[in-house]
Design an enzyme around this catalytic site. Structure first.
Site, PDB file in Angstrom:
ATOM      1  N   LYS A  75       3.364   5.496  -7.350  1.00 49.60           N
ATOM      2  CA  LYS A  75       4.269   5.043  -6.078  1.00 49.60           C
ATOM      3  C   LYS A  75       5.306   6.491  -6.161  1.00 49.60           C
ATOM      4  O   LYS A  75       5.639   6.902  -7.161  1.00 49.60           O
ATOM      5  CB  LYS A  75       5.155   3.886  -6.548  1.00 49.60           C
ATOM      6  CG  LYS A  75       6.153   3.366  -5.654  1.00 49.60           C
ATOM      7  CD  LYS A  75       6.754   2.000  -5.892  1.00 49.60           C
ATOM      8  CE  LYS A  75       7.700   1.632  -4.848  1.00 49.60           C
ATOM      9  NZ  LYS A  75       8.527   0.384  -5.110  1.00 49.60           N
ATOM     10  N   SER A 150       8.135  -3.356  -1.648  1.00 45.54           N
ATOM     11  CA  SER A 150       8.262  -1.918  -1.218  1.00 45.54           C
ATOM     12  C   SER A 150       7.122  -1.146  -1.521  1.00 45.54           C
ATOM     13  O   SER A 150       6.784  -0.097  -1.118  1.00 45.54           O
ATOM     14  CB  SER A 150       9.493  -1.284  -1.689  1.00 45.54           C
ATOM     15  OG  SER A 150       9.466  -1.274  -3.279  1.00 45.54           O
ATOM     16  N   SER A 174       9.033  -6.388  -5.417  1.00 45.70           N
ATOM     17  CA  SER A 174       8.408  -5.235  -4.627  1.00 45.70           C
ATOM     18  C   SER A 174       7.089  -4.827  -5.275  1.00 45.70           C
ATOM     19  O   SER A 174       6.342  -3.979  -4.882  1.00 45.70           O
ATOM     20  CB  SER A 174       8.995  -3.855  -4.924  1.00 45.70           C
ATOM     21  OG  SER A 174      10.035  -4.205  -3.558  1.00 45.70           O
TER      22      SER A 174
END
EC number: 6.3.5.7
Lengths: 483, 478
Positions: A75, A150, A174
Site C-alpha cells: 500500500k 482506504s 480500511s
C-alpha cells in the site's frame, strides 16, 4: 500461476516449475493488462525483476523463506526507500522516501519481490478509494463499483490477481471493508502487533498494518513476516510472535461464537445478513456454538472515531507544510502564503475536512466536550468487547452493511460514506484483531464475514478463518475477466 | 524603585539536558556542527517516522526532581503542542502538559544574608525546536534543525520572587544545581540554559496579582536583572500615568536595553494540546526512584555545610568552593593530595588559582595547573622548603609550564636556606653596615625591625626561612 496460493507458489519455485523472474514477469504483465483498474500508483518493474533474480539465487542456494521470490505489493502508505511514497496525495506526489518502513524491510529480508505501490484513499481517509489524488480504483467484480477503502488498490489487486498478496492498513476498517467488497481475506492485527514505523500516520492510536490475501493460510504466512516488536515504534508490543501456521488446522469443536445483536439491526442489507447467517451455520456444522451478545455502546463508535481520528490527523498532517518535502506552492509571498497555498493545493477535500474537524475538536473550550468525551466512549467500547470476549471466543458479524456501492454514489455525502464503516470502527477503538473472510455473494457482489478476537489472538482468528475456507470456496472465486 | 509597589516574578527556565543523543531520536546533540548535519529523519519530521523516548532524559529529569525534593510523577504523559513554524518540523512540539514528570518542589536562595524558599511548580520534559537563520540567505530564511529534538527540562517556578535580585539569585542557584547534577552543561552562550520571566506589579499589601507580562530571550544573569528592572519600571510608570498593563509576551533587546511587545494574549496560539499517541506514558516506580536517590551527588547546600564543618572554612570560602562541583572536587583533591591545612589550600584555590583562571577566562576543568601540581607546591610551602612568597613565584611557573613544583624549585634554586650559619653571616654583615638603624631599634623603635628583615631577605634573594631570620635577628639585636 497467478491463481496459486503462496504455499503453492513456494513449492513451484522450489521444484523448478517456474522461477521468480518468470512469476514476477507474469504479474507485471497482468498489471499492465489490467491497468484500467487503477490499482497501482507506481509499478516498480526493474527493481522487481532484480529482486526476483536475487530471490532465484537464494532459492538455488537453498536458504529461501516461504515468501522468497513471491510477488507482493505495498500500500502506498508504507515508505519505500528510493521509490515514490505518495500516500495517495498530491502533497507527496514528489516524495521519495529515504528509508523503508519496518514492514517493507521485513518483506525485503524475507526475499519477497515488490511489484509496486498500491492506490489508496488520500492519507487513508476514505472508504471507497475515491479520495485518491490518482483517481478511483475499480472493483474487479463490477467495475462500476468501488473496491472500498482506504486500502482499495490493495483489495482490487488481490481480487484481480495483480499480486499474490499485499499489505493494507486499517484505521477504521480500511483493510476489512475493501477486503469484504472485493471478496478477499484481510486481517487487521491487534494494535501494536505490526510496527507502524515508516507507515505514514493518519490516526496513530488506531492505525495498524496487516495482510490482504486470497486465503487465511496466505494471511498467516504474511503476518508471520510482518508481526513483531520494533524498537523504532514505542507503541509496538513486545509480545512473542506465535507460529501462525501451526494452529491453522485445529478443529473448531466447542468454539463459542458471539453474535452482537447491534450488528444485525437496521441498516443491514438483508442479502448480506443472509450470507452472514449462512456462514455462521457453516461454523455450527464445524462444531461451534452460537450465542447472542450485546454491545450497547457500539452506536457511539462512529461519533467517537470521528473525533479521535481527525484530532490525531490534524496534528499528524501538520508536517506537510511545504518546507522540507512534498508539495510546495509556486512563488510563496511569505510564510503564511507558503503554508496556506502549499497545504491548500496539496490536500484534497476529505483530508481538509478531517483536519478541520480535528482542529476544532482540540480547540480551547471544545477539548473536554469532544476529545475527552470521545476517549471516555473509547474506554466504554473496549470494556464492552472485553465483557463479550470473556463469554465467547470470537465475535462474528458482517464487515459492511451492504456490498460494493457505485463509484460516485456516496462521495458527495460524507456521513453516508462514514456509515459504511459502522461494523469495523469499534474494533479499532478497542485495538482488537479482526478479519474479513469471503462469505458468499449478494446480488453477484462479494460479502465479507467479520471475525473479531481477543488481543493477540491472531492465530485463533486465522485458524477459524482457515477452517471455514476448507469447507467453502468463496475465497477461491475469481471475478469474471480476471481468471 | 517606588516603594508603594510590590513586584511579583516567576521564572521559566529551559535547561538543555546533557544527553548524548536527542530526546526522541538517535541523532547527536553536540553543539556547533554544520547546519542540518545532526538531524535524522525523526528530527526532520519525515512522513511515517516515530519518536522513541531517550531513557537518559527521563533519568535526568528524575535526578532533578529529587534534588529539589519534588514529587516525582509515577505516571506522566507526553503531549503534542500544536503550532506552525518553519523550525518546528512536525508542526507540533512534543512536550508535557497535564501530567509533567516533576511536580511540586523548592529551591532555597540567599539574598543579602537571608534565605528564602522559592517554590518550583513543576518541571517537564520536551524537545527543543530548530533555529531560523536570517542572515546571508538573500531575503529568505535558512533553517538549521541540528537543535531540533534536543531534550529540554522546563522548570517553572511559583511567582514567589519579589525583586530582580531574587530572580537572579534563583537563576544562579538553579544554574549551579543543574551543573552539579551533571544534567546540563549550563552554557548560556550556546543556549543550554535559558530563561523567561513572568513579571507583574501590584500596590503593596494587595493580595491579587497584577497583570503579568512574559519576558522572553533573557539569556544571561545580567540581562535577567536588567530586563526585569526595566519591565517593572515600565509597568509602574504605565499604571501611574493612568494606563493598564496588557497581558503579552515581550522580547528583551539587550542591545537597546528595552523590552518590546512580541504578541498579545489575543494573538497567542491555541496550542491544542493532546496526549501524543506515538508515545507511551512514562511510568516511574519506587525502585527506580530509590536507585536514583542512591546515586544522587552531594548537593551544593550540603557540601557547603560540610566544607565549613570539616575544613573549618569561613562562609565566603565555602560558598566559592562549592559554587561548582568541579571546583569543590578540585579543592578536596588538593587537600587530600597535599596533606596541608585545608584553610591554606582554600586560600590558594580561591586566591591565586581562581584569579589566574578568571584572568584567562578558563573553567576549573581547563586549569593548566592540575590539583596534583598545586598540591605539590603546597607541600613544599608547608614543609618550609620554600616560603609563601617564593610559592607565588613557583605558582607562576606552574601556570606557564608543565614542570612540577619540585622540579621548578630545584631548577631555579629556590630552596629556602635554613642553614643558620649562612643566615648568621648575612645578619652580622647587615648589622655591621647599618649601625644607625641598630641604635634606633635599641632605643625602642620596634618598627625598624622590619627594615632588617627586608635587608636580610633581599640579600638572600628571599630564600631564607623567614621564621629563622626573625628569631636570629631578634637575638642579635638584643
Amino acid at each position: 500461476m497467478h491463481n496459486k496460493t503462496i504455499a503453492e507458489l513456494a513449492k513451484g519455485l522450489r521444484s523448478g516449475e517456474f522461477s521468480s523472474v518468470e512469476l514476477t514477469s507474469a504479474f507485471l504483465d497482468r498489471i499492465k493488462q489490467y491497468s484500467s483498474l487503477n490499482a497501482y500508483i507506481t509499478v516498480t518493474e526493474d527493481p522487481a525483476l532484480q529482486q526476483a533474480k536475487a530471490a532465484d539465487a537464494r532459492l538455488a542456494k537453498g536458504d529461501a523463506e516461504l515468501l522468497t521470490g513471491i510477488p507482493v505489493a505495498q500500500k502506498d502508505i508504507f515508505c519505500t526507500e528510493g521509490v515514490k511514497t505518495s500516500c495517495g496525495s498530491k502533497m507527496l506526489d514528489n516524495f521519495i522516501a529515504p528509508y523503508n518502513a519496518t514492514v517493507v524491510d521485513k518483506f525485503n529480508n524475507a526475499g519477497a519481490v515488490m511489484l509496486g505501490k498500491l492506490n489508496m484513499d488520500e492519507f487513508a481517509m476514505g472508504s471507497s478509494n475515491e479520495t485518491s489524488y490518482y483517481g478511483a480504483v475499480k472493483n474487479p467484480w463490477d467495475t462500476n463499483t468501488v473496491p472500498g477503502g482506504s486500502s482499495g488498490g490493495s483489495a482490487a489487486a488481490v481480487a484481480a490477481r495483480l499480486a499474490v498478496c499485499v499489505t493494507g492498513t486499517d484505521t477504521g476498517g480500511s483493510i476489512r471493508q475493501p477486503a469484504a467488497l472485493c471478496g478477499i481475506t484481510g486481517l487487521k492485527p491487534t494494535y501494536g502487533r505490526v510496527s507502524r514505523y515508516g507507515m505514514i500516520a493518519y490516526a496513530s492510536s488506531l492505525d495498524q498494518g496487516g495482510p490482504m490475501t486470497r486465503s487465511a493460510e496466505d494471511a498467516a504466512i504474511m503476518l508471520q513476516t510482518m508481526a513483531g516488536f520494533d524498537e523504532k515504534d514505542s507503541t509496538s508490543v513486545d509480545v512473542s510472535v506465535p507460529d501462525y501456521m501451526a494452529g491453522l488446522n485445529n478443529r473448531l469443536e466447542g468454539l463459542k461464537i458471539g453474535l452482537p445483536k447491534e450488528f444485525f439491526g437496521e441498516g443491514l442489507n438483508s442479502d448480506v445478513a443472509a450470507a452472514i447467517e449462512a456462514a455462521v451455520n457453516e461454523y455450527k456444522k464445524l462444531g461451534a456454538t452460537v450465542t447472542e451478545v450485546s454491545m450497547p455502546t457500539l452506536e457511539l463508535a462512529i461519533p467517537a472515531y470521528y473525533v479521535i481520528a481527525p484530532a490525531e490527523c490534524s496534528a499528524n498532517l501538520s508536517r506537510f507544510d511545504g518546507v522540507r518535502f512534498g508539495h510546495r506552492c509556486e512563488n510563496p509571498l511569505d510564510l503564511t502564503d507558503l503554508y496556506t497555498r502549499s497545504r491548500g493545493e496539496g490536500f484534497g477535500k476529505e483530508v481538509k475536512r478531517r483536519i478541520l474537524m480535528g482542529t476544532y475538536a482540540l480547540s480551547a473550550g471544545y477539548y473536554d466536550a469532544y476529545y475527552i468525551k470521545a476517549q471516555k466512549i473509547r474506554r466504554l467500547i473496549s470494556e464492552d468487547f472485553k465483557r463479550a470476549l470473556s463469554e465467547v471466543d470470537v465475535i462474528m458479524g458482517p464487515v459492511t452493511p451492504s456490498t460494493a456501492f457505485g463509484i460516485g454514489e456516496k462521495i458527495g455525502n460524507p456521513i453516508e460514506m462514514y456509515l459504511s464503516d459502522i461494523y469495523t470502527i469499534a474494533i479499532n477503538l478497542a485495538g482488537l484483531p479482526a478479519m474479513s473472510v469471503p462469505a458468499g455473494f449478494a446480488g453477484g457482489k462479494p460479502v465479507g464475514l467479520q471475525i473479531i478476537g481477543n488481543y493477540f489472538a491472531e492465530d485463533r482468528l486465522l485458524n477459524i478463518a482457515h477452517q471455514y475456507q476448507q469447507v467453502t470456496d468463496w475465497h477461491q472465486q475469481t471475478p469474471k475477466g480476471f481468471e | 524603585m517606588n516603594s508603594q509597589w510590590e513586584t511579583v516574578i516567576g521564572l521559566e527556565i529551559h535547561a538543555q539536558l546533557a544527553t548524548q543523543s536527542k530526546i526522541f531520536s538517535g541523532a547527536s546533540t553536540a553543539y556547533g556542527a554544520e547546519p542540518n548535519t545532526q538531524a535524522c529523519a525523526v528530527d526532520l519530521g519525515f512522513p511515517g517516522v516515530l519518536p522513541v523516548l531517550n531513557e537518559e532524559a527521563v533519568r535526568m529529569a528524575v535526578v532533578f526532581g529529587m534534588a529539589i525534593e519534588a514529587h516525582i510523577a509515577p505516571y506522566s504523559v507526553f503531549a503534542r503542542k500544536n503550532y506552525f513554524y518553519p523550525d518546528l518540523p512536525k508542526g507540533y512540539q512534543i512536550s508535557q502538559m497535564d501530567l509533567p514528570i516533576v511536580g511540586n518542589g523548592h529551591l532555597d536562595i540567599d539574598v543579602d544574608g537571608v534565605t528564602k524558599r522559592i517554590g518550583v511548580t513543576r518541571a517537564h520534559l520536551e524537545e527543543d525546536a530548530g533555529k531560523s537563520l536570517h542572515a546571508n540567505f538573500h531575503g529568505l530564511t535558512g533553517i538549521d534543525l541540528n537543535r531540533a529534538g534536543t531534550p529540554l527540562l522546563e522548570i517553572v517556578s511559583e511567582p514567589e520572587m519579589s525583586s530582580a535580585k531574587e530572580a537572579v539569585a534563583y537563576m544562579r542557584k538553579m544554574h549551579e544545581l543543574v551543573r552539579y547534577l551533571g544534567i546540563c552543561d549550563g552554557n548560556m552562550q550556546e543556549g543550554s540554559f535559558r530563561c523567561d520571566a513572568n513579571v507583574s506589579v501590584r500596590p503593596k499589601g494587595q493580595q491579587e496579582f497584577g497583570t503579568r507580562t512574559e519576558l522572553k530571550n533573557i539569556n544571561s544573569f545580567k540581562f535577567v536583572e536588567k530586563a526585569i528592572n526595566h519591565e517593572v519600571e515600565r509597568q509602574i510608570e504605565l499604571i501611574e500615568s493612568g494606563g493598564v498593563v496588557v497581558q503579552e509576551t515581550r522580547l528583551y533587546d539587550s542591545d537597546k536595553d528595552e523590552t518590546r511587545s512580541m504578541r498579545s494574549k489575543e494573538e497567542a496560539n491555541d496550542y491544542r494540546y493532546f496526549p501524543d499517541p506515538d508515545l507511551l506514558p512514562v511510568l516511574i516506580d519506587e525502585d527506580f526512584k530509590a536507585q536514583i536517590k542512591a546515586q544522587l551527588p552531594e548537593l551544593p547546600q550540603a557540601k557547603k555545610q560540610r566544607f565549613k564543618a570539616d575544613y573549618s572554612l569561613d562562609e565566603e570560602s565555602a560558598t566559592i568552593l562549592t559554587s561548582s562541583r568541579q571546583l569543590a572536587d578540585y579543592f578536596e583533591a588538593v587537600v587530600k593530595e597535599s596533606g596541608c591545612e585545608a584553610r591554606i589550600c582554600a586560600n590558594w584555590v580561591t586566591g591565586d588559582l581562581l584569579a589566574a583562571l578568571n584572568k584567562a577566562g578558563l573553567e576549573i576543568t581547563d586549569s593548566p595547573v592540575s590539583h596534583e601540581r598545586l598540591a605539590g607546591l603546597l607541600k613544599r610551602i608547608s614543609d618550609d622548603t620554600i616560603s609563601g612568597k617564593i610559592g607565588k613565584q613557583v605558582f607562576e611557573e606552574l601556570w606557564q609550564g608543565t614542570a612540577t613544583a619540585d622540579e621548578i624549585i630545584e631548577a631555579k634554586g629556590l630552596k629556602q636556606i635554613t642553614d643558620t650559619g649562612a643566615i648568621e653571616a648575612i645578619i652580622d654583615k647587615i648589622i655591621a653596615d647599618n649601625q644607625d638603624q641598630v641604635e634606633q631599634y635599641r632605643s625602642g623603635k620596634d618598627k625598624v625591625f622590619g627594615f632588617f628583615v627586608g635587608q636580610v631577605m633581599k640579600e638572600m634573594q628571599g630564600k631564607a626561612n623567614p621564621g629563622e631570620v626573625n628569631k636570629m635577628l631578634k637575638a642579635k639585636l638584643q
